[in-house]
Design an enzyme around this catalytic site. Structure first.
Site, PDB file in Angstrom:
ATOM      1  N   ASN A  25      11.462 -30.822  66.454  1.00  0.00           N
ATOM      2  CA  ASN A  25      10.318 -30.930  65.543  1.00  0.00           C
ATOM      3  C   ASN A  25       9.097 -30.337  66.243  1.00  0.00           C
ATOM      4  OD1 ASN A  25       9.016 -32.993  67.105  1.00  0.00           O
ATOM      5  ND2 ASN A  25      10.545 -34.406  66.291  1.00  0.00           N
ATOM      6  N   VAL A  34      20.247 -33.938  66.479  1.00  0.00           N
ATOM      7  CA  VAL A  34      20.699 -33.124  67.607  1.00  0.00           C
ATOM      8  C   VAL A  34      19.632 -33.090  68.708  1.00  0.00           C
ATOM      9  CG1 VAL A  34      19.940 -30.849  66.749  1.00  0.00           C
ATOM     10  CG2 VAL A  34      22.039 -31.044  68.093  1.00  0.00           C
ATOM     11  N   ASP A  35      18.381 -33.182  68.315  1.00  0.00           N
ATOM     12  CA  ASP A  35      17.253 -33.207  69.262  1.00  0.00           C
ATOM     13  C   ASP A  35      17.391 -34.406  70.216  1.00  0.00           C
ATOM     14  OD1 ASP A  35      14.817 -32.678  70.428  1.00  0.00           O
ATOM     15  OD2 ASP A  35      13.607 -33.141  68.660  1.00  0.00           O
ATOM     16  N   GLY A 126      19.936 -31.288  58.683  1.00  0.00           N
ATOM     17  CA  GLY A 126      20.033 -32.741  58.814  1.00  0.00           C
ATOM     18  C   GLY A 126      18.890 -33.400  58.064  1.00  0.00           C
ATOM     19  N   TYR A 128      15.977 -32.503  57.765  1.00  0.00           N
ATOM     20  CA  TYR A 128      15.115 -31.532  57.062  1.00  0.00           C
ATOM     21  C   TYR A 128      15.719 -31.048  55.738  1.00  0.00           C
ATOM     22  CZ  TYR A 128      11.787 -31.277  60.975  1.00  0.00           C
ATOM     23  OH  TYR A 128      10.834 -31.564  61.926  1.00  0.00           O
TER      24      TYR A 128
END
Ligand code: ADP
Length: 180
Positions: A25, A34-35, A126, A128
């Protein structure tokens, strides 16, 4: 050329490639999906380096080291939040170009660093909410265009988190074969 693209189901953080791409982000200070998985696997040094970067605009990309990851580099990019209808009709939308820029800017960084192999997640698909097939078609198109111009990149992996997601990429790849 197409043998330089592979699709697999797996965990991005486990990939033995030179660089993995983070669907981050704009703060670059970590998040879910995943972040979060990348930050957990890389360790706290990744967050420390990200703090120096002053965030990242949607469509742009910034690079850090990979720390405890098998990958030497992490390329952080910020995908667009999908604001269209959930049907994802075919009319062009601003999100399409922003997502394409994510792929282009990540691929561009492979020319500026010693990166011959790179693995992408399905950016923006995801939280977003970008429609998955639409996103996969954009990903495949941008990677194919880049590979056609750049011989140094040896392998591009699309790493999908589930079998249905993998089938979507397969469909996008087959569609782009037919279109050529
Ligand atoms: P965004 O905010 O860009 O939508 P998300 O992290 O929510 O990013 O989701 C992007 C994609 O990454 C989704 O398709 C999700 O299933 C997938 N994903 C989540 N964790 C992993 C992982 N460890 N490896 C590969 N893909 C993952």
């Amino acid at each position: 050329m197409s043998d330089r693209i592979e699709v697999l189901r797996g965990d991005l953080t486990q990939q033995n490639v030179d660089a993995i791409v983070n669907a981050a982000n704009s703060s670059l200070l970590g998040g879910g999906g995943v972040d979060g998985a990348i930050h957990r696997a890389a360790g706290p040094q990744l967050l420390a380096e990200c703090r120096q970067l002053n965030g990242c605009e949607t469509g742009e990309a910034k690079i850090t080291q990979g720390y405890n990851l098998p990958a030497k580099w992490v390329i952080h990019t910020v995908g667009p939040v999908w604001r269209g209808s959930s049907l994802g009709r075919d009319d062009p939308r601003p999100e399409d170009e922003l997502l394409a820029r994510c792929y282009r800017n990540c691929l561009q960084l492979t020319q500026e660093y010693p990166i011959a192999t790179i693995a992408f997640p399905a950016i923006s698909t995801g939280v977003y909410r970008f429609p998955k097939l639409r996103a996969a078609k954009i990903a495949v198109r941008e990677v194919r265009q880049f590979l056609a111009r750049n011989s140094a990149l040896e392998l591009v992996l699309f790493v999908c988190f589930s079998d249905p997601d993998r089938s979507i990429y397969q469909q996008a790849l087959e569609g782009s074969h037919r279109a050529r």
